[in-house]
Scaffold this motif. Structure first.
Motif, PDB file in Angstrom:
ATOM      1  N   TYR A  58     -38.365  -2.554  32.724  1.00  0.00           N
ATOM      2  CA  TYR A  58     -37.936  -3.521  31.722  1.00  0.00           C
ATOM      3  C   TYR A  58     -38.190  -2.944  30.338  1.00  0.00           C
ATOM      4  CZ  TYR A  58     -37.319  -8.004  29.385  1.00  0.00           C
ATOM      5  OH  TYR A  58     -36.878  -9.012  28.559  1.00  0.00           O
ATOM      6  N   LYS A  59     -37.147  -2.894  29.520  1.00  0.00           N
ATOM      7  CA  LYS A  59     -37.237  -2.371  28.151  1.00  0.00           C
ATOM      8  C   LYS A  59     -37.917  -0.999  28.091  1.00  0.00           C
ATOM      9  CE  LYS A  59     -37.009  -6.680  25.650  1.00  0.00           C
ATOM     10  NZ  LYS A  59     -37.610  -7.545  24.653  1.00  0.00           N
ATOM     11  N   ASN A  60     -37.406  -0.059  28.863  1.00  0.00           N
ATOM     12  CA  ASN A  60     -37.890   1.326  28.877  1.00  0.00           C
ATOM     13  C   ASN A  60     -39.327   1.499  29.343  1.00  0.00           C
ATOM     14  OD1 ASN A  60     -35.417   2.377  28.000  1.00  0.00           O
ATOM     15  ND2 ASN A  60     -35.945   1.922  25.870  1.00  0.00           N
ATOM     16  N   ASN A  61     -39.922   0.487  29.937  1.00  0.00           N
ATOM     17  CA  ASN A  61     -41.239   0.616  30.551  1.00  0.00           C
ATOM     18  C   ASN A  61     -41.113   0.458  32.055  1.00  0.00           C
ATOM     19  OD1 ASN A  61     -43.024   1.024  28.337  1.00  0.00           O
ATOM     20  ND2 ASN A  61     -42.821  -1.133  27.823  1.00  0.00           N
ATOM     21  N   TYR A  62     -41.883   1.238  32.769  1.00  0.00           N
ATOM     22  CA  TYR A  62     -41.984   1.096  34.216  1.00  0.00           C
ATOM     23  C   TYR A  62     -43.296   0.382  34.502  1.00  0.00           C
ATOM     24  CZ  TYR A  62     -38.323   4.643  34.657  1.00  0.00           C
ATOM     25  OH  TYR A  62     -37.144   5.341  34.583  1.00  0.00           O
ATOM     26  N   TYR A  63     -43.210  -0.788  35.081  1.00  0.00           N
ATOM     27  CA  TYR A  63     -44.395  -1.541  35.487  1.00  0.00           C
ATOM     28  C   TYR A  63     -44.579  -1.315  36.983  1.00  0.00           C
ATOM     29  CZ  TYR A  63     -43.745  -3.866  31.024  1.00  0.00           C
ATOM     30  OH  TYR A  63     -43.583  -4.132  29.684  1.00  0.00           O
ATOM     31  N   ARG A  64     -45.767  -0.868  37.354  1.00  0.00           N
ATOM     32  CA  ARG A  64     -46.066  -0.599  38.753  1.00  0.00           C
ATOM     33  C   ARG A  64     -47.312  -1.378  39.153  1.00  0.00           C
ATOM     34  NH1 ARG A  64     -41.564   0.776  38.416  1.00  0.00           N
ATOM     35  NH2 ARG A  64     -40.766   2.850  38.714  1.00  0.00           N
ATOM     36  N   LEU A  65     -47.182  -2.193  40.191  1.00  0.00           N
ATOM     37  CA  LEU A  65     -48.309  -2.931  40.731  1.00  0.00           C
ATOM     38  C   LEU A  65     -48.591  -2.360  42.111  1.00  0.00           C
ATOM     39  CD1 LEU A  65     -47.325  -6.593  39.774  1.00  0.00           C
ATOM     40  CD2 LEU A  65     -48.644  -4.944  38.442  1.00  0.00           C
ATOM     41  N   ILE A  85     -50.100  -0.593  36.427  1.00  0.00           N
ATOM     42  CA  ILE A  85     -50.028   0.361  35.323  1.00  0.00           C
ATOM     43  C   ILE A  85     -48.663   0.234  34.651  1.00  0.00           C
ATOM     44  CG2 ILE A  85     -51.703   1.994  36.271  1.00  0.00           C
ATOM     45  CD1 ILE A  85     -49.395   3.671  37.298  1.00  0.00           C
ATOM     46  N   ILE A  86     -48.636   0.633  33.394  1.00  0.00           N
ATOM     47  CA  ILE A  86     -47.384   0.680  32.626  1.00  0.00           C
ATOM     48  C   ILE A  86     -47.141   2.146  32.315  1.00  0.00           C
ATOM     49  CG2 ILE A  86     -46.188  -0.030  30.528  1.00  0.00           C
ATOM     50  CD1 ILE A  86     -48.265  -2.341  30.344  1.00  0.00           C
ATOM     51  N   LYS A  87     -45.925   2.609  32.611  1.00  0.00           N
ATOM     52  CA  LYS A  87     -45.622   4.023  32.440  1.00  0.00           C
ATOM     53  C   LYS A  87     -44.289   4.214  31.728  1.00  0.00           C
ATOM     54  CE  LYS A  87     -46.610   6.465  36.173  1.00  0.00           C
ATOM     55  NZ  LYS A  87     -46.081   7.446  35.452  1.00  0.00           N
ATOM     56  N   LYS A  88     -44.099   5.386  31.223  1.00  0.00           N
ATOM     57  CA  LYS A  88     -42.811   5.758  30.658  1.00  0.00           C
ATOM     58  C   LYS A  88     -42.012   6.600  31.648  1.00  0.00           C
ATOM     59  CE  LYS A  88     -43.213   4.031  26.492  1.00  0.00           C
ATOM     60  NZ  LYS A  88     -42.441   2.868  26.123  1.00  0.00           N
ATOM     61  N   THR A  89     -42.686   7.081  32.705  1.00  0.00           N
ATOM     62  CA  THR A  89     -42.008   7.879  33.729  1.00  0.00           C
ATOM     63  C   THR A  89     -42.139   7.170  35.075  1.00  0.00           C
ATOM     64  OG1 THR A  89     -43.983   9.142  34.285  1.00  0.00           O
ATOM     65  CG2 THR A  89     -42.596  10.021  32.512  1.00  0.00           C
ATOM     66  N   ASP A  90     -41.474   7.722  36.076  1.00  0.00           N
ATOM     67  CA  ASP A  90     -41.417   7.065  37.379  1.00  0.00           C
ATOM     68  C   ASP A  90     -42.540   7.492  38.328  1.00  0.00           C
ATOM     69  OD1 ASP A  90     -40.202   5.191  38.957  1.00  0.00           O
ATOM     70  OD2 ASP A  90     -38.824   6.611  39.872  1.00  0.00           O
TER      71      ASP A  90
END
Length: 119
Positions: A58-65, A85-90
């Motif tokens: 969402y909005k250029n952020n990758y949210y991973r739970l 975590i919030i990331k800019k990459t996958d």
């Protein structure tokens, strides 16, 4: 459509959700709810033999739970979400996967203690 599993969000997940903007939080919770009903690796994906992740971009952020399965109850299948975590990459760092495994071990140890004490 039948729900495939229930989800528990542990404290660190709520801390992350409380720290981000409302629209991002809503999108993450929506995707978790959607993943309960449909099999979509864009929403819920296996990382290794024990750890899975809920995925939201969402909005250029990758949210991973990060999460794990608790199938010890014969009627309810749970997915326990350890932290996010919030990331800019996958790519997920191995340290985050190890953290999720450590939380998983603590969870099952505590659950076993509670069950042996009749709680």
């Amino acid at each position: 459509m039948k729900q495939k599993f229930n989800v528990i969000l542990l404290g660190e997940v709520w801390n992350l959700l409380d720290a981000i903007d409302e629209k991002s939080k809503d999108k993450i919770l929506y995707n978790i709810d959607k993943a309960k009903y449909i099999n979509d690796p864009e929403l819920f994906k296996k990382l290794d033999e024990l750890i899975w992740e809920f995925r939201t971009k969402y909005k250029n952020n990758y949210y991973r739970l990060l999460s794990f399965w608790d199938k010890t109850d014969k009627t309810d299948t749970l997915v326990v979400t350890t932290h996010g975590i919030i990331k800019k990459t996958d790519k997920i760092p191995k340290t985050e996967i190890e953290k999720a495994k450590a939380i998983m071990r603590q969870y099952f140890e505590q659950k076993s203690k509670n069950e042996s004490h009749g709680k």
